[in-house]
Design a protein around this motif. Sequence first.
Motif, PDB file in Angstrom:
ATOM      1  N   UNK A 179       0.805  -1.216   0.000  1.00  0.00           N
ATOM      2  CA  UNK A 179       0.000   0.000   0.000  1.00  0.00           C
ATOM      3  C   UNK A 179       0.842   1.271   0.000  1.00  0.00           C
ATOM      4  N   UNK A 180       2.138   1.151   0.222  1.00  0.00           N
ATOM      5  CA  UNK A 180       2.970   2.354   0.324  1.00  0.00           C
ATOM      6  C   UNK A 180       4.246   2.285  -0.503  1.00  0.00           C
ATOM      7  N   UNK A 181       4.556   1.158  -1.128  1.00  0.00           N
ATOM      8  CA  UNK A 181       5.813   1.047  -1.879  1.00  0.00           C
ATOM      9  C   UNK A 181       5.730  -0.115  -2.860  1.00  0.00           C
ATOM     10  N   UNK A 182       6.666  -0.136  -3.780  1.00  0.00           N
ATOM     11  CA  UNK A 182       6.813  -1.237  -4.724  1.00  0.00           C
ATOM     12  C   UNK A 182       8.285  -1.337  -5.106  1.00  0.00           C
ATOM     13  N   UNK A 183       8.653  -2.453  -5.722  1.00  0.00           N
ATOM     14  CA  UNK A 183      10.039  -2.707  -6.108  1.00  0.00           C
ATOM     15  C   UNK A 183      10.092  -2.950  -7.607  1.00  0.00           C
ATOM     16  N   UNK A 184      11.021  -2.267  -8.274  1.00  0.00           N
ATOM     17  CA  UNK A 184      11.271  -2.490  -9.704  1.00  0.00           C
ATOM     18  C   UNK A 184      12.631  -3.159  -9.831  1.00  0.00           C
ATOM     19  N   UNK A 185      12.677  -4.248 -10.580  1.00  0.00           N
ATOM     20  CA  UNK A 185      13.925  -4.986 -10.779  1.00  0.00           C
ATOM     21  C   UNK A 185      14.644  -4.431 -11.999  1.00  0.00           C
ATOM     22  N   UNK A 186      15.463  -3.419 -11.767  1.00  0.00           N
ATOM     23  CA  UNK A 186      16.199  -2.756 -12.840  1.00  0.00           C
ATOM     24  C   UNK A 186      17.378  -3.622 -13.283  1.00  0.00           C
ATOM     25  N   UNK A 187      18.000  -3.214 -14.399  1.00  0.00           N
ATOM     26  CA  UNK A 187      19.164  -3.947 -14.898  1.00  0.00           C
ATOM     27  C   UNK A 187      20.325  -3.862 -13.917  1.00  0.00           C
ATOM     28  N   UNK A 188      20.403  -2.770 -13.150  1.00  0.00           N
ATOM     29  CA  UNK A 188      21.527  -2.578 -12.235  1.00  0.00           C
ATOM     30  C   UNK A 188      21.260  -3.140 -10.854  1.00  0.00           C
ATOM     31  N   UNK A 189      20.021  -3.053 -10.377  1.00  0.00           N
ATOM     32  CA  UNK A 189      19.702  -3.525  -9.029  1.00  0.00           C
ATOM     33  C   UNK A 189      18.198  -3.442  -8.825  1.00  0.00           C
ATOM     34  N   UNK A 190      17.712  -4.149  -7.827  1.00  0.00           N
ATOM     35  CA  UNK A 190      16.324  -4.018  -7.415  1.00  0.00           C
ATOM     36  C   UNK A 190      16.200  -2.770  -6.542  1.00  0.00           C
ATOM     37  N   UNK A 191      15.241  -1.899  -6.865  1.00  0.00           N
ATOM     38  CA  UNK A 191      15.096  -0.627  -6.164  1.00  0.00           C
ATOM     39  C   UNK A 191      13.687  -0.514  -5.595  1.00  0.00           C
ATOM     40  N   UNK A 192      13.603  -0.162  -4.318  1.00  0.00           N
ATOM     41  CA  UNK A 192      12.321   0.044  -3.655  1.00  0.00           C
ATOM     42  C   UNK A 192      11.928   1.511  -3.772  1.00  0.00           C
ATOM     43  N   UNK A 193      10.725   1.769  -4.276  1.00  0.00           N
ATOM     44  CA  UNK A 193      10.200   3.124  -4.421  1.00  0.00           C
ATOM     45  C   UNK A 193       9.027   3.311  -3.464  1.00  0.00           C
ATOM     46  N   UNK A 194       9.043   4.396  -2.717  1.00  0.00           N
ATOM     47  CA  UNK A 194       7.925   4.726  -1.836  1.00  0.00           C
ATOM     48  C   UNK A 194       7.015   5.721  -2.550  1.00  0.00           C
ATOM     49  N   UNK A 195       5.737   5.656  -2.237  1.00  0.00           N
ATOM     50  CA  UNK A 195       4.760   6.496  -2.936  1.00  0.00           C
ATOM     51  C   UNK A 195       4.636   7.886  -2.332  1.00  0.00           C
TER      52      UNK A 195
END
Length: 835
Positions: free
Chosen positions: A646-662
Amino acid sequence: RVEGAASRTRRRRKASALASAMTASLCWARPKGGAWVLAERTESGDVILPDGRTLDTLETAAHNVSHTLNWDDPTCMDDLHEAPLLDLLRRRFQQGTIYTWAGPDVLLSVNPFRTIPRLYDLPDGWRRAATAAAERKSSSTPPHVFSVAERAWRSVLSAAGTPQALVCNGESGAGKTEACRQMLRFIAHASADCRAVSAAAGGAKEEASKLEDAVLNTTCVLEAFGNARTKHNHNSSRFGKLTCLGVTPHGKGGVVSSCSFRTLLLERSRVAGQAAGERSFHVFYWLLEARGLDPDSYAMLGGTARSPAPPAATEAADTIYAASEEEAEGEAAEGRPEMDAKLAGGAEGEAAESEAAPGDTIADDPIAGGTDDGEVKTEAGEAAPSSELAVVEAALAALGFSAADVAGVWSTLLGLLELGNVRFAAADQGGDQGGSVVDESAPLERAAAALGIEAGLLETALTQRTHRAAAGRGSIHSIPLAAWEAAEARDALTRHLYQHVFDFLVLQLNAHLAPPSSGGKGGEEARSLMLLDIVGFEDVGSNSLEQLLINYANEALHHLFLRHVFRGFSDEALASVLGDASRIDNRCCVALIDAPPKGLLHILDHQCRAPQGSETAFCLSATQKHEEDPFFTVPKLSRDCSHDASSAFIVRHFAADVLYTSGGCLESNNDTLVGGSHWLRASTEPLVTELFEEDKAVAGTFSSVGGRFAANLKELMARLRSTQTHFVRCMKSNGGALPHTFDAPYVRSRLRAAGSLTALRFERRLQRGDVVAEAPSSSPQQPPLPPSPQRKIATENRKPPTSASPPAPARQAPPAPSPTSPAQPKSPSPPPPPP
């Protein structure tokens, strides 16, 4: 007799080594979580590490005698894999050699985080290095950013005149800005040399090279207004810059006949506030230093927002942005000139380093505009004063800015700082519905005076929202804003003002550097040479929309790199060398962010337009639409993570997995002024009136930051795909910005994330003739990668193999995996390309 004894000694040693090789052989070994080292493998199969240990959980790879040589280009090695590549980079790094070729048009750059003198000495240093390479009978020019710039310069002046692009990419703090700055300096120097040679009079060089000096002076201005100190870099570019040079053949060479800049994604959220340990744009601190003001007096700079003292000649050097001597030693190469490193090439470079005094540097200060002596040159060729703001003012004057324009810029920036000190309180005790008032009038009045606006008009614009009824003409009324809403309106106004100031500077620079009118006379059309410097891949811990857009741009650049490396090859050819090509294809990740209608940016726009849109709804909607996407996942609440779906998601980029908060995403994406911008045209400050003369912002009209950035990025990628592209792949030598430190596991992770090792192995196979292009194309347009298989398969193959397989003999079938490598699952054939 002496020679005979030496010969016998050599034969004995050779025989001893041969005898040892019969019972033990060398191999590469890597303990779990450690670095690759050279070890011995006994007849029984045991692997003995250099410290004498024998471990059961070792990863091993083959060793070859070519792995011990100091190659300028690793593709010359036999049996190339990551162990000898890392060892080569480490050995070169310890010699002060930070550049290494990775094929014909890709350069690897390792940030040394220290001063190594005489790397960027033009022209003598570069000529010495090129001569040394020729004496060594090297098959290529020495690896250096000047070599990349020279190749592009020669190519654009060739008979074909193919458009050229120099692309520097890598994570934040890896050295991209410095690389771009030095390549631009090399090109300007080559152009000025050509003008000087063809000049009729001996004193014509200064007059003829005004354009080159002007191009270099722009670096000073754009870095002052667009760069800032971050946790990873003291001079980080917080915007993307595409420098477009017009090059015209002239005599036996060519000259730069025009220059223009395209900018994108200025991180203007940094104006209203910064993360802990970071700073706002450099120009604010330099302006306050010159006026004798304390940055701690301004809330926008992280201060306490107390009323500032009147301007006076005080000692403010301790309170402004200034790197101390201790900071300078470990400063990132991308910021400040301490990035200088000596050129690869052996004794010549080593002698230069030993002769240089501590801290000696030949490179140009980013504030000094990049001329040979490190000073901004005015129209009269006089050196400017040495203080930061004085240098920026000298550069602005040399670039055609009037004194009134410069004074207007400084007044507007001071007004922004005062505006950030304005505080709001509830108008009554009735809660948020009762509106708000300015808590203290002094900051408001100072801000209004600096911006040329009446204080009452400014207060109304901050505390009330104009609403136009859906039905009927002229049905407009004002809605009072709560204190927190007024604070958001204030921050939005500061961001808009700074963006307009930055855009004004770029517009004036482009006008000054535009080619002169030909007056109807014919002439050869200028050829295109572009340099791209864009914010590097970031993971700052608390990532929001700005980091998502930055990493989205880096995903697009990485895809461009993959298209460049694998252009013109069939699916079968790629599969024979790389196995499943989808493992290195990041198109699905790019589509996750920008593809309509389910891309993250489109979902965010929908929430910004929705009457009840919220950041929670944005996260939940993204999770619902992408729960099956292998490049998307959600965090789970735990002791180490306070976020969920409900407050964040993770994108698996080519360089690293990054957690983004809304948090803050909707506000950052909504490029809307609550009260519009029409009222700013009533300013008595000419510059403010000019800034908003063409602004069409209407109160309450949604304008998407993410949508505009995606459109600009796609246009940029289309331009780059139409060029012959040269890449400088920048990486940090360690994660802590420490000098004299080569962290092999860290560099290994960067090489894998950037796909550099895969590109090197492919280039090696190409040179050996193991893979053949279907049909070489004369057009610089690069065909897309083969279509990706199903996303599930892409996820299963995201991790590269634990050890590299040795290359097959020329024109033979690809070898089976090495005994220490896990078998790769056989992937189905990719689907045919869409029509």
